[in-house]
Design a protein around this motif. Sequence first.
Motif, PDB file in Angstrom:
ATOM      1  N   SER A 240     -15.212  -7.565 -48.698  1.00 53.74           N
ATOM      2  CA  SER A 240     -15.611  -6.162 -48.721  1.00 53.74           C
ATOM      3  C   SER A 240     -14.506  -5.331 -49.361  1.00 53.74           C
ATOM      4  O   SER A 240     -13.319  -5.650 -49.235  1.00 53.74           O
ATOM      5  CB  SER A 240     -15.881  -5.643 -47.305  1.00 53.74           C
ATOM      6  N   ALA A 241     -14.914  -4.265 -50.040  1.00 48.88           N
ATOM      7  CA  ALA A 241     -13.958  -3.342 -50.652  1.00 48.88           C
ATOM      8  C   ALA A 241     -13.958  -2.039 -49.878  1.00 48.88           C
ATOM      9  O   ALA A 241     -15.003  -1.588 -49.398  1.00 48.88           O
ATOM     10  CB  ALA A 241     -14.311  -3.100 -52.110  1.00 48.88           C
ATOM     11  N   ALA A 242     -12.799  -1.440 -49.724  1.00 51.34           N
ATOM     12  CA  ALA A 242     -12.681  -0.166 -49.012  1.00 51.34           C
ATOM     13  C   ALA A 242     -11.787   0.767 -49.812  1.00 51.34           C
ATOM     14  O   ALA A 242     -10.963   0.318 -50.620  1.00 51.34           O
ATOM     15  CB  ALA A 242     -12.109  -0.379 -47.613  1.00 51.34           C
ATOM     16  N   ILE A 243     -11.958   2.053 -49.580  1.00 49.73           N
ATOM     17  CA  ILE A 243     -11.159   3.071 -50.257  1.00 49.73           C
ATOM     18  C   ILE A 243     -10.202   3.680 -49.243  1.00 49.73           C
ATOM     19  O   ILE A 243     -10.599   4.026 -48.122  1.00 49.73           O
ATOM     20  CB  ILE A 243     -12.067   4.151 -50.862  1.00 49.73           C
ATOM     21  N   ILE A 244      -8.954   3.782 -49.617  1.00 49.55           N
ATOM     22  CA  ILE A 244      -7.935   4.341 -48.729  1.00 49.55           C
ATOM     23  C   ILE A 244      -8.365   5.727 -48.263  1.00 49.55           C
ATOM     24  O   ILE A 244      -8.803   6.563 -49.052  1.00 49.55           O
ATOM     25  CB  ILE A 244      -6.572   4.414 -49.435  1.00 49.55           C
ATOM     26  N   SER A 247     -13.839   5.286 -44.443  1.00 48.50           N
ATOM     27  CA  SER A 247     -14.219   4.344 -43.392  1.00 48.50           C
ATOM     28  C   SER A 247     -15.036   3.200 -43.979  1.00 48.50           C
ATOM     29  O   SER A 247     -15.600   3.320 -45.069  1.00 48.50           O
ATOM     30  CB  SER A 247     -15.036   5.058 -42.312  1.00 48.50           C
ATOM     31  N   MET A 248     -15.089   2.094 -43.237  1.00 46.26           N
ATOM     32  CA  MET A 248     -15.907   0.969 -43.670  1.00 46.26           C
ATOM     33  C   MET A 248     -16.376   0.188 -42.444  1.00 46.26           C
ATOM     34  O   MET A 248     -15.832   0.328 -41.343  1.00 46.26           O
ATOM     35  CB  MET A 248     -15.119   0.058 -44.609  1.00 46.26           C
ATOM     36  N   ASN A 249     -17.425  -0.640 -42.647  1.00 46.81           N
ATOM     37  CA  ASN A 249     -18.001  -1.427 -41.564  1.00 46.81           C
ATOM     38  C   ASN A 249     -17.947  -2.913 -41.882  1.00 46.81           C
ATOM     39  O   ASN A 249     -18.131  -3.314 -43.027  1.00 46.81           O
ATOM     40  CB  ASN A 249     -19.461  -1.024 -41.319  1.00 46.81           C
ATOM     41  N   GLY A 292     -26.508 -10.807 -30.665  1.00 48.15           N
ATOM     42  CA  GLY A 292     -25.500 -11.671 -31.264  1.00 48.15           C
ATOM     43  C   GLY A 292     -24.814 -11.081 -32.472  1.00 48.15           C
ATOM     44  O   GLY A 292     -24.027 -11.763 -33.136  1.00 48.15           O
ATOM     45  N   VAL A 293     -25.074  -9.798 -32.799  1.00 47.76           N
ATOM     46  CA  VAL A 293     -24.469  -9.151 -33.971  1.00 47.76           C
ATOM     47  C   VAL A 293     -23.826  -7.837 -33.533  1.00 47.76           C
ATOM     48  O   VAL A 293     -24.443  -7.035 -32.833  1.00 47.76           O
ATOM     49  CB  VAL A 293     -25.509  -8.870 -35.074  1.00 47.76           C
ATOM     50  N   VAL A 294     -22.594  -7.637 -33.942  1.00 45.73           N
ATOM     51  CA  VAL A 294     -21.855  -6.421 -33.600  1.00 45.73           C
ATOM     52  C   VAL A 294     -21.259  -5.835 -34.875  1.00 45.73           C
ATOM     53  O   VAL A 294     -20.725  -6.565 -35.710  1.00 45.73           O
ATOM     54  CB  VAL A 294     -20.727  -6.709 -32.579  1.00 45.73           C
ATOM     55  N   ARG A 295     -21.369  -4.531 -35.023  1.00 45.60           N
ATOM     56  CA  ARG A 295     -20.762  -3.848 -36.163  1.00 45.60           C
ATOM     57  C   ARG A 295     -19.395  -3.299 -35.757  1.00 45.60           C
ATOM     58  O   ARG A 295     -19.259  -2.699 -34.694  1.00 45.60           O
ATOM     59  CB  ARG A 295     -21.656  -2.700 -36.652  1.00 45.60           C
ATOM     60  N   VAL A 296     -18.402  -3.543 -36.598  1.00 43.92           N
ATOM     61  CA  VAL A 296     -17.044  -3.056 -36.346  1.00 43.92           C
ATOM     62  C   VAL A 296     -16.698  -2.029 -37.417  1.00 43.92           C
ATOM     63  O   VAL A 296     -16.747  -2.339 -38.613  1.00 43.92           O
ATOM     64  CB  VAL A 296     -16.019  -4.206 -36.369  1.00 43.92           C
ATOM     65  N   SER A 297     -16.389  -0.811 -36.992  1.00 46.36           N
ATOM     66  CA  SER A 297     -16.055   0.271 -37.926  1.00 46.36           C
ATOM     67  C   SER A 297     -14.554   0.490 -37.956  1.00 46.36           C
ATOM     68  O   SER A 297     -13.910   0.563 -36.906  1.00 46.36           O
ATOM     69  CB  SER A 297     -16.762   1.570 -37.509  1.00 46.36           C
ATOM     70  N   ILE A 298     -14.003   0.564 -39.154  1.00 46.68           N
ATOM     71  CA  ILE A 298     -12.581   0.866 -39.346  1.00 46.68           C
ATOM     72  C   ILE A 298     -12.508   2.235 -40.003  1.00 46.68           C
ATOM     73  O   ILE A 298     -13.033   2.434 -41.101  1.00 46.68           O
ATOM     74  CB  ILE A 298     -11.890  -0.178 -40.232  1.00 46.68           C
TER      75      ILE A 298
END
Length: 548
Positions: A240-244, A247-249, A292-298
């Motif tokens: 996955s790509a994220a921008i400084i 947020s991303m999941n 059985g599926v969990v989303r993690v947000s940063i």
Amino acid sequence: MRVAIITIIITICLISASSSCGTSVIRTAYKGQTITFHCEYDHTFQTQTKVLYRVNGNPVHVLNSSQSSQSSEEKFIQSDSQKYHFTVTIRNISAADAGVYLCGVERYGPSHTITHITFIKEIHLNVSGQITSVQVQAYISKSVFITCKFPQEFKGNKKFIQIHSSQKIPVDGQNQWVHHDKVHMYDDTREGVLKVFISDLTAADEGTYRCGVNIADDHLFTEVTLTVNQVDHFNASSKSAAIIGESMNLTCNYPEKHETIKHICKENNEKICQNISSSEKNRFEFSDSAAGVVRVSISNVSLRDAGVYWCGAETRHTHLTSVSLTNNHELILSNKPQLTSMPPLVRREGDSAEIKCPYNANYSKEVKHLCKGKCFTQDALKIIQSEDHDKNPKISVKDDTELNLFTVTMTELRAEDAGKYWCAVKDAFDLPIELMIIMKDVLVTRKASVGGSASISCKYIKNQNQCFFCRGDQPNICVKDGVRVSSKNRINGRFSLTDETSAGVFTVNISNLRAEDSGKYWCAEEHSGSFIFTEVYLHVNGGKILFH
């Protein structure tokens, strides 16, 4: 028929030459453990028969060294092969074995009808609950992170791992990762735990493991029965790509039967998933999206977030915690050309600000620096470094080597704290962090009529640096996107700026006012690479121009 009467006389050791004579000690053992007593005696007793008595009401004779050879399967094993001391080993300790034991020496009188027993040592044995066997579930081609906890009195003792029935593998280094094949071990003496990371699991890795600690005369261990399951419903590796600053999941899979704490952890340079963040902490936000599926947000992604992450499910036991890893994600950061700094921090005078400086794990023992201006240059102002403590009551530091994060907290902010800050360690620099300050209790308001004009005067706070005037709900948005006039661009449509340096003010005039001109504006003054702001409110209606 004459019956011989044998008299036993019990005495205590009175021979002063023996430093251990009359010694009383307390020993602690755990259920299922093997323990050994050492009983030292004076050289004058070398040829005498040695005995061990257990005190339970009346003395009870347990065994003596004159008995015939003893099988290694027996509960009590005695040896008198050492010079001036004999040993007694008790196997498979149970609660019934607790009590007081006496080491002694037998001496017969001339007629063999009187036996003298001289006690040379008293041992109080306490028996505590057993550190039991634990079942751990893991998955083919994945990894498992196991933490074994030992009683606090043993946290500085040497630890070991025993794989299946092979010999013990000592953890030679303390507070550092050591490895044996694909088993990595970390003896954490601060927490008193042994961390074990087993990677790339196969069916052959199933079996019984022991993580243990060496104690006097023996060892104490937790038995781990590892089961490696075949699963095909976990997602494969993803990228996955994220921008400084944004947020991303990430999507994590867990066995549906796992009603446990969910985890996400990041690999270090040795590919050990060491830094565990769980749904109990605030670093990441966990939310169930399906069975059985969990989303993690940063949120607010920064440079330190780049790397490989693993999802995991935790199982806790009294003396052991295990995290079974399921699927992994590689997080890369966008290299957009306009992305030249971290998102700015916007604070008011008197507030506090936290500046977070991530660093490479290889630099965990190096000194970290925070500077106003680029560190190690002539014009840079050193704010603080990781080894400084209590040098400035308004600035505090925390170096978290587990997260590889150096955090500086600045309190009671003033206008002059505005500026561009750099984090550095050795020759490595983070992207600069801009701190913007809004003046406290300074507010300019204007009311004006549609079609008329408004004149707004803004005071210089510092040294009459570059100034500008812009519109936006937030000052950082205003700087980036707001239509503005400045000391370099004095006319912009209906907006114009004049600079009265002798009076220490600059004035902005807005002509031909419209109803949509109502809103929040900002007077801004550049300082040390950032800005000091004053809030301005303009309300356009049919009323008169009013200044407060």
